[in-house]
Design a protein around this motif. Sequence first.
Motif, PDB file in Angstrom:
ATOM      1  N   MET A   9       8.160   1.206 -12.862  1.00  0.00           N
ATOM      2  CA  MET A   9       8.941   2.438 -12.528  1.00  0.00           C
ATOM      3  C   MET A   9       9.797   2.171 -11.300  1.00  0.00           C
ATOM      4  O   MET A   9      10.918   2.823 -11.350  1.00  0.00           O
ATOM      5  CB  MET A   9       8.084   3.605 -12.679  1.00  0.00           C
ATOM      6  N   ASP A  10       9.073   1.699 -10.313  1.00  0.00           N
ATOM      7  CA  ASP A  10       9.672   1.588  -9.235  1.00  0.00           C
ATOM      8  C   ASP A  10      10.882   0.359  -9.236  1.00  0.00           C
ATOM      9  O   ASP A  10      12.042   0.870  -8.754  1.00  0.00           O
ATOM     10  CB  ASP A  10       8.815   1.147  -7.969  1.00  0.00           C
ATOM     11  N   LEU A  11      10.940  -0.581  -9.925  1.00  0.00           N
ATOM     12  CA  LEU A  11      11.813  -1.406 -10.502  1.00  0.00           C
ATOM     13  C   LEU A  11      13.070  -0.910 -11.107  1.00  0.00           C
ATOM     14  O   LEU A  11      14.281  -0.982 -10.852  1.00  0.00           O
ATOM     15  CB  LEU A  11      11.365  -2.757 -10.937  1.00  0.00           C
ATOM     16  N   GLY A  98       4.047  -1.816  -1.800  1.00  0.00           N
ATOM     17  CA  GLY A  98       4.695  -2.178  -3.130  1.00  0.00           C
ATOM     18  C   GLY A  98       5.653  -3.059  -2.851  1.00  0.00           C
ATOM     19  O   GLY A  98       6.758  -3.265  -3.622  1.00  0.00           O
ATOM     20  N   VAL A  99       5.770  -4.031  -2.010  1.00  0.00           N
ATOM     21  CA  VAL A  99       6.385  -5.294  -1.828  1.00  0.00           C
ATOM     22  C   VAL A  99       5.571  -6.535  -2.338  1.00  0.00           C
ATOM     23  O   VAL A  99       4.704  -6.955  -1.504  1.00  0.00           O
ATOM     24  CB  VAL A  99       6.996  -5.480  -0.591  1.00  0.00           C
ATOM     25  N   GLN A 100       5.969  -7.183  -3.290  1.00  0.00           N
ATOM     26  CA  GLN A 100       5.246  -8.397  -3.732  1.00  0.00           C
ATOM     27  C   GLN A 100       5.252  -9.470  -3.091  1.00  0.00           C
ATOM     28  O   GLN A 100       6.411 -10.220  -2.718  1.00  0.00           O
ATOM     29  CB  GLN A 100       5.532  -8.451  -5.236  1.00  0.00           C
ATOM     30  N   PRO A 101       4.046  -9.959  -2.233  1.00  0.00           N
ATOM     31  CA  PRO A 101       4.174 -11.235  -1.173  1.00  0.00           C
ATOM     32  C   PRO A 101       3.951 -12.485  -2.211  1.00  0.00           C
ATOM     33  O   PRO A 101       3.094 -12.341  -3.030  1.00  0.00           O
ATOM     34  CB  PRO A 101       3.144 -10.825  -0.381  1.00  0.00           C
ATOM     35  N   ALA A 366       5.889  -7.615 -11.047  1.00  0.00           N
ATOM     36  CA  ALA A 366       6.229  -6.452 -11.170  1.00  0.00           C
ATOM     37  C   ALA A 366       5.154  -5.384 -11.177  1.00  0.00           C
ATOM     38  O   ALA A 366       4.958  -4.334 -10.546  1.00  0.00           O
ATOM     39  CB  ALA A 366       7.299  -6.131 -12.477  1.00  0.00           C
ATOM     40  N   GLY A 367       4.060  -5.890 -12.020  1.00  0.00           N
ATOM     41  CA  GLY A 367       2.830  -4.971 -12.032  1.00  0.00           C
ATOM     42  C   GLY A 367       2.008  -5.140 -10.869  1.00  0.00           C
ATOM     43  O   GLY A 367       1.779  -4.014 -10.409  1.00  0.00           O
ATOM     44  N   ALA A 368       2.076  -6.016 -10.113  1.00  0.00           N
ATOM     45  CA  ALA A 368       1.346  -6.065  -8.702  1.00  0.00           C
ATOM     46  C   ALA A 368       2.120  -5.063  -7.565  1.00  0.00           C
ATOM     47  O   ALA A 368       1.612  -4.860  -7.058  1.00  0.00           O
ATOM     48  CB  ALA A 368       1.279  -7.566  -8.052  1.00  0.00           C
TER      49      ALA A 368
END
Length: 369
Positions: A9-11, A98-101, A366-368
């Motif tokens: 949802m954030d994306l 919420g920023v995927q590393p 995206a899920g992470a």
Amino acid sequence: MASARSGFMDLLRLVPRGGPAICNVSVTNLCNATCDFCNFAHDKGFVTHRRSLDAARFEAALGRLREQAGVRFVTFMGGEPLLHPKILDMVRTATAMGVQPTLVTNGWLLPPKAEALAEAGITTLFISIDAAEAEVHEKNRGLKGVCKRIREATGILQARGVTVIASVAMTRLVKDYDALARFVQSLGFSAITFSYPRKAALGSNSLVWSEDSDLVDMSKEELLAAFDGAEAARAIIPVHNPRAGIADMRRRLSGQGERFVCHAGYKYFYMDWNYDLWRCEDWATPLSSVWDFTPEKMVRDGCQACTTDCYRDASIMLHFPVAIGDAFARMREGRPFKALAALADRRNAGSVGAVIGHGSRLARLAGAG
């Protein structure tokens, strides 16, 4: 499930802005390797002042990038990022925000940190491989025994569900791409990605280039053969360079020009150990300090100046989200035909195809998030 839904949802909320953005972060200019084709090598003398990112300020900097630029993916780089004493803290910070590393490493320091990196939120990790033979790779890196360490680390990471990708520079060290694909499989990699050779100096303070290395001084014919080899490797192991990206590199070499433009400075950025934010590593001046960055400082001019693969390949996948964002913008301006034109761009099909090709990994990212 709740985490996956919130990440998705954030994306989605970023779609009217052209989708999420990516930032490469060089956390240190230190390196423990001696790669012939890279000036971060500790034996070359290019690093005269040792610098590392002040981790205490990282959360504030990433928060600004998240809000001002829509950054949702961050890649920790160096030098060698695992030399930074606070790298795990920064990975945890990104995940919590919420920023995927993701992270790029030579693998020497990885085995004792692998479990902690997975626990901190890394779902994809890149390890550099230079050749199809362990002895050739280790000689170039100056890290005797590193392949044993890589194999140990990939076993740990794969058991934790982390996708481990071999990051291979197209150089004269790679003579047989089929053999290379089988070699990285034997080391425990699940995929491979290719970076294109860099001989000319970069404009920024990044040192991922070498004017003196014969390994990257490749002719047009050698490069075309390398692209053929990369495509053929898909029969053995997944290749994460989009087909459209390799096709664009062939078009560039033939003088036809690329179909896709680079979105560096708009949807992809580079931040150095000084907290200066650059359009990309190839640009001569930074956009600004990250503390002064605002959306007005973004640049979007259809640049075709270089062949830096992480920017060019990602730009292909970003092309369709950017087109959707453009359509939203034209509708807000009351120009519906321009909005339709943005969506009707034939390059969108190639962009969607590239995204589908990375579907499983992107879904996990995206899920992470």
